[in-house]
Design a protein around this motif. Structure first.
Motif, PDB file in Angstrom:
ATOM      1  N   GLY A 101      67.663  16.475  80.508  1.00 35.57           N
ATOM      2  CA  GLY A 101      67.318  15.076  80.710  1.00 35.57           C
ATOM      3  C   GLY A 101      65.857  14.934  81.080  1.00 35.57           C
ATOM      4  N   LEU A 149      72.659  21.511  80.325  1.00 33.90           N
ATOM      5  CA  LEU A 149      72.371  20.093  80.447  1.00 33.90           C
ATOM      6  C   LEU A 149      70.870  19.868  80.276  1.00 33.90           C
ATOM      7  CD1 LEU A 149      74.430  19.463  83.727  1.00 33.90           C
ATOM      8  CD2 LEU A 149      75.212  19.061  81.383  1.00 33.90           C
ATOM      9  N   ASN A 185      72.683  14.520  80.968  1.00 39.58           N
ATOM     10  CA  ASN A 185      73.830  14.322  80.071  1.00 39.58           C
ATOM     11  C   ASN A 185      75.023  13.655  80.735  1.00 39.58           C
ATOM     12  OD1 ASN A 185      72.720  17.393  78.986  1.00 39.58           O
ATOM     13  ND2 ASN A 185      72.723  15.645  77.588  1.00 39.58           N
ATOM     14  N   SER A 224      66.150  20.943  82.450  1.00 45.16           N
ATOM     15  CA  SER A 224      67.200  21.563  81.631  1.00 45.16           C
ATOM     16  C   SER A 224      67.913  22.632  82.445  1.00 45.16           C
ATOM     17  CB  SER A 224      66.605  22.176  80.356  1.00 45.16           C
ATOM     18  OG  SER A 224      65.694  23.197  80.679  1.00 45.16           O
TER      19      SER A 224
END
Length: 197
Positions: A71, A69, A105, A62
């Motif tokens: 993932g 963002l 993202n 993050s």
């Protein structure tokens, strides 16, 4: 005369019996008892030595700051290191390199994380529980490379004298990643197999 004979007979009998009655009977010496020592039971291995291995796990990334963002995806790679066993405690140093393709993202991707690590652990015999930390370098497809730090915990268990398995959870932090104003954090959890030599 009779009294004299009786006295001589008594004296003679006493002289004949004296050696037989002298001292008390002595028992023969006992044979020594030989005991077999109990077998030594090995409580585990010696962690001293070099190792190399593979890891496979999960990474969660993050970012905060100028962009937010996140993932997560699979991460895995290679490890090399050396440990020294002091008896109850083990100290070691090593290198890890993990590759990944964690999409953030659709804006960026975590490509890899490399680590220069130290670890200190408690020797449980066949097991080793440890804390680890050191310098980490991450590579993002858009933002480039940056150096930060990591810390974590792990456990390793010897299956044989040469093969060990374990797991490790690490937290990584990269402040102001490559001067972008974005802070990057990553947490990884990995299973490991090491060949010790």
């Amino acid at each position: 005369m009779t009294v004299k004979r009786l006295s001589l007979a008594t004296m003679g009998a006493a002289l004949i019996a004296a050696p037989a009655l002298a001292g008390s009977p002595v028992a023969p010496p006992a044979e020594p008892v030989i005991t077999t020592p109990a077998p030594v039971v090995s409580t585990g291995g010696d962690w001293t030595g070099a190792y190399g291995g593979l890891s496979l796990g999960y990474g969660d990334v993050s970012t905060t700051g100028t962009s937010t963002l996140s993932g997560d995806d699979v991460i895995g790679g290679l490890s090399l290191g050396y440990d020294y066993d002091f008896g109850q405690f083990v100290l070691g140093a090593g290198l890890d390199y993990d590759v990944s393709n964690i999409d953030l993202n659709g804006t960026d991707t975590l490509d890899s994380i490399g680590r220069l690590k130290l670890r200190a652990g408690y020797d449980l015999g066949r097991g080793l529980i440890y804390a680890t930390g050191g310098v980490a370098q991450a590579s993002l497809a858009s933002m480039g490379d940056d150096t930060g730090y990591f810390a974590g915990i792990g456990y390793e268990h010897m299956l044989t004298d040469n093969i060990s398995v374990g797991g490790e959870v690490l937290y990584h932090a990269f402040d102001n990643f490559n001067g972008s104003g974005t802070d990057v954090e990553a947490t990884t959890a990995s299973a490991k197999v090491n060949f010790r030599f």
